[in-house]
Motif scaffolding. Structure first.
Motif, PDB file in Angstrom:
ATOM      1  N   LEU A 111      34.463  68.901  25.651  1.00  0.00           N
ATOM      2  CA  LEU A 111      33.099  69.185  26.080  1.00  0.00           C
ATOM      3  C   LEU A 111      32.648  70.537  25.523  1.00  0.00           C
ATOM      4  O   LEU A 111      33.461  71.438  25.323  1.00  0.00           O
ATOM      5  CB  LEU A 111      33.043  69.196  27.613  1.00  0.00           C
ATOM      6  CG  LEU A 111      33.233  67.832  28.283  1.00  0.00           C
ATOM      7  CD1 LEU A 111      33.390  67.997  29.791  1.00  0.00           C
ATOM      8  CD2 LEU A 111      32.086  66.893  27.969  1.00  0.00           C
ATOM      9  N   PRO A 112      31.319  70.646  25.244  1.00  0.00           N
ATOM     10  CA  PRO A 112      30.229  69.735  25.603  1.00  0.00           C
ATOM     11  C   PRO A 112      30.030  68.548  24.647  1.00  0.00           C
ATOM     12  O   PRO A 112      29.081  67.782  24.808  1.00  0.00           O
ATOM     13  CB  PRO A 112      28.999  70.638  25.587  1.00  0.00           C
ATOM     14  CG  PRO A 112      29.324  71.663  24.556  1.00  0.00           C
ATOM     15  CD  PRO A 112      30.798  71.915  24.688  1.00  0.00           C
ATOM     16  N   ARG A 113      30.929  68.377  23.689  1.00  0.00           N
ATOM     17  CA  ARG A 113      30.801  67.223  22.804  1.00  0.00           C
ATOM     18  C   ARG A 113      31.234  65.971  23.553  1.00  0.00           C
ATOM     19  O   ARG A 113      32.249  65.943  24.225  1.00  0.00           O
ATOM     20  CB  ARG A 113      31.649  67.422  21.550  1.00  0.00           C
ATOM     21  CG  ARG A 113      31.364  66.402  20.455  1.00  0.00           C
ATOM     22  CD  ARG A 113      31.679  66.944  19.070  1.00  0.00           C
ATOM     23  NE  ARG A 113      31.344  65.983  18.013  1.00  0.00           N
ATOM     24  CZ  ARG A 113      30.121  65.791  17.524  1.00  0.00           C
ATOM     25  NH1 ARG A 113      29.104  66.487  18.021  1.00  0.00           N
ATOM     26  NH2 ARG A 113      29.900  64.915  16.567  1.00  0.00           N
ATOM     27  N   ARG A 115      29.651  64.082  26.105  1.00  0.00           N
ATOM     28  CA  ARG A 115      29.440  63.877  27.536  1.00  0.00           C
ATOM     29  C   ARG A 115      29.084  62.409  27.773  1.00  0.00           C
ATOM     30  O   ARG A 115      28.370  61.812  26.983  1.00  0.00           O
ATOM     31  CB  ARG A 115      28.279  64.743  28.041  1.00  0.00           C
ATOM     32  CG  ARG A 115      28.511  66.245  28.000  1.00  0.00           C
ATOM     33  CD  ARG A 115      27.219  66.963  28.385  1.00  0.00           C
ATOM     34  NE  ARG A 115      27.384  68.405  28.461  1.00  0.00           N
ATOM     35  CZ  ARG A 115      26.379  69.258  28.660  1.00  0.00           C
ATOM     36  NH1 ARG A 115      25.136  68.778  28.782  1.00  0.00           N
ATOM     37  NH2 ARG A 115      26.603  70.548  28.736  1.00  0.00           N
ATOM     38  N   THR A 134      39.244  67.745  28.358  1.00  0.00           N
ATOM     39  CA  THR A 134      38.684  68.876  29.081  1.00  0.00           C
ATOM     40  C   THR A 134      38.946  68.699  30.564  1.00  0.00           C
ATOM     41  O   THR A 134      38.696  67.630  31.118  1.00  0.00           O
ATOM     42  CB  THR A 134      37.164  68.989  28.854  1.00  0.00           C
ATOM     43  OG1 THR A 134      36.899  69.173  27.464  1.00  0.00           O
ATOM     44  CG2 THR A 134      36.576  70.161  29.639  1.00  0.00           C
ATOM     45  N   ASP A 143      28.676  65.463  33.300  1.00  0.00           N
ATOM     46  CA  ASP A 143      29.703  66.209  32.556  1.00  0.00           C
ATOM     47  C   ASP A 143      29.196  67.577  32.120  1.00  0.00           C
ATOM     48  O   ASP A 143      29.495  68.053  31.010  1.00  0.00           O
ATOM     49  CB  ASP A 143      30.170  65.406  31.338  1.00  0.00           C
ATOM     50  CG  ASP A 143      30.804  64.084  31.731  1.00  0.00           C
ATOM     51  OD1 ASP A 143      31.454  64.029  32.785  1.00  0.00           O
ATOM     52  OD2 ASP A 143      30.627  63.098  30.988  1.00  0.00           O
ATOM     53  N   THR A 144      28.457  68.230  32.994  1.00  0.00           N
ATOM     54  CA  THR A 144      27.863  69.529  32.665  1.00  0.00           C
ATOM     55  C   THR A 144      28.563  70.702  33.339  1.00  0.00           C
ATOM     56  O   THR A 144      28.170  71.850  33.143  1.00  0.00           O
ATOM     57  CB  THR A 144      26.375  69.561  33.076  1.00  0.00           C
ATOM     58  OG1 THR A 144      26.267  69.236  34.474  1.00  0.00           O
ATOM     59  CG2 THR A 144      25.569  68.571  32.268  1.00  0.00           C
ATOM     60  N   GLN A 193      29.357  75.579  29.788  1.00  0.00           N
ATOM     61  CA  GLN A 193      29.123  74.816  28.576  1.00  0.00           C
ATOM     62  C   GLN A 193      27.823  75.261  27.903  1.00  0.00           C
ATOM     63  O   GLN A 193      26.875  75.665  28.570  1.00  0.00           O
ATOM     64  CB  GLN A 193      29.037  73.323  28.898  1.00  0.00           C
ATOM     65  CG  GLN A 193      30.315  72.719  29.435  1.00  0.00           C
ATOM     66  CD  GLN A 193      30.193  71.207  29.567  1.00  0.00           C
ATOM     67  OE1 GLN A 193      29.649  70.526  28.701  1.00  0.00           O
ATOM     68  NE2 GLN A 193      30.713  70.679  30.672  1.00  0.00           N
ATOM     69  N   PRO A 195      24.738  73.907  26.365  1.00  0.00           N
ATOM     70  CA  PRO A 195      24.022  72.622  26.274  1.00  0.00           C
ATOM     71  C   PRO A 195      23.504  72.321  24.873  1.00  0.00           C
ATOM     72  O   PRO A 195      23.292  71.157  24.527  1.00  0.00           O
ATOM     73  CB  PRO A 195      22.878  72.781  27.280  1.00  0.00           C
ATOM     74  CG  PRO A 195      22.723  74.251  27.479  1.00  0.00           C
ATOM     75  CD  PRO A 195      24.077  74.841  27.294  1.00  0.00           C
ATOM     76  N   ALA A 198      25.802  69.940  23.072  1.00  0.00           N
ATOM     77  CA  ALA A 198      26.154  68.689  23.750  1.00  0.00           C
ATOM     78  C   ALA A 198      25.751  67.463  22.931  1.00  0.00           C
ATOM     79  O   ALA A 198      24.711  67.452  22.261  1.00  0.00           O
ATOM     80  CB  ALA A 198      25.481  68.631  25.112  1.00  0.00           C
TER      81      ALA A 198
END
Length: 312
Positions: A111-113, A115, A134, A143-144, A193, A195, A198
């Motif tokens: 993450l953030p890849r 989500r 993660t 998933d934040t 994270q 954003p 993401a």
């Protein structure tokens, strides 16, 4: 720690095994209800339920998770933390905050890849060369939450989502145990994270498996790997669905002349299919609608053709 575990498929079982080996007390396993599966549509128990029964851990399978009933049941068990791994439901604030250490998620990407619901499939389908797991402090977003711990894993050239998932699950179990140890010691520093970095791993649909021959051969092959076993990769041949089961890009075959989707027999190897950018995909195993799986050469021999077009 006293752990209430929320997870459903086989991916989550590795985390259960890791928690059990590390000596954590599993006070309950929460899984989705039994669902019909297979041709007979018989009810099938989730993998985590099977594990829990074998280990003498109580199982809860609520139809709803946001009406307060599950939160009340888990609160009575006084867990130190909720651990979530591929549960498949969105948790409300009552569940996220009921334990002193909150809810901790094992997620199958860095993450953030990626989500979302299908991080393993999309990481393979998009040609990633590295992924990982993660351990995240959950919040009410998708998933934040803050990152507690990450571990990377290199993808193999021949990985499919099916072969990658068990390795990520095992790595996730190891990372989870390490994160809980550091959390108890007060040695974890949550990281927010970004954003802007993401990407969304949305739920797969059947149509995602339809091959776009206009794309480069590498992309077609990556999607085949990522969408194995479902929804698979498929095209059409003379109006019938043709599943592409095995294929590889590269120098094994030259691209046939003509538009993307043109296929030509390569003796002793398979079918060379023209893709975008002058690239070719060597297709070696297929399944035509209404027939068993077979080699691509056997298909061509049965059609008595050396050249034909796919996607029509």
């Amino acid at each position: 720690m006293r752990i209430a575990f929320l997870g459903t498929p086989a991916f989550a079982v590795a985390a259960l095994d890791a928690l059990d080996r590390a000596g954590h007390a599993l006070v309950a396993v929460v899984a989705q209800p039994d669902r019909p599966a297979g041709r007979g549509q018989a009810l099938r128990e989730p993998a985590t339920k099977v594990w829990a029964r074998a280990h003498g851990v109580p199982v809860l399978q609520p139809e709803k998770v946001r009406d307060g009933t599950l939160a009340a049941a888990l609160r009575a068990l006084e867990p130190d933390a909720l651990v979530v791994a591929a549960y498949g439901r969105i948790l409300g604030k009552d569940l996220l905050t009921l334990a002193p250490h909150g809810a901790i998620n094992v997620h199958g990407s860095l993450l953030p890849r990626w989500r979302g619901a299908a991080p393993i499939q999309w990481s393979v389908a998009e040609g990633e060369r590295e992924t990982g797991v993660t351990i995240m402090q959950m919040d009410e977003g998708l998933d934040t939450g803050d990152i507690l711990l990450q571990r990377a894993l290199e993808l193999r050239e021949d990985d499919t989502s099916e072969t990658l998932a068990p390795r990520l699950a095992a790595l996730g179990g190891e990372a989870l145990v390490e994160a809980l140890r550091l959390l108890e010691a007060g040695a974890l520093v949550p990281v927010r994270q970004d954003p802007a970095q993401a990407t969304l791993a949305r739920i797969l649909e059947k149509e995602d498996g339809r091959i776009d021959w206009a794309g480069p051969a590498r992309r077609v092959a990556d999607r085949l790997r990522g969408f194995t076993p479902w929804p698979g990769a498929f095209t059409t041949l003379e109006g019938r669905t043709l599943k592409v089961l095995e294929a590889r890009p590269g120098a094994d075959a030259e691209a046939p002349a003509g538009e993307p989707g043109e296929a030509e027999v390569v003796p002793g190897r398979g079918l060379a299919v023209a893709c975008g950018g002058g690239t070719a995909l060597l297709v070696t195993r297929v399944q035509l609608e209404g027939r068993p799986a077979q080699s691509a050469l056997d298909l061509a021999n049965g059609l008595r053709k050396k050249r034909f077009r796919l996607g029509t």
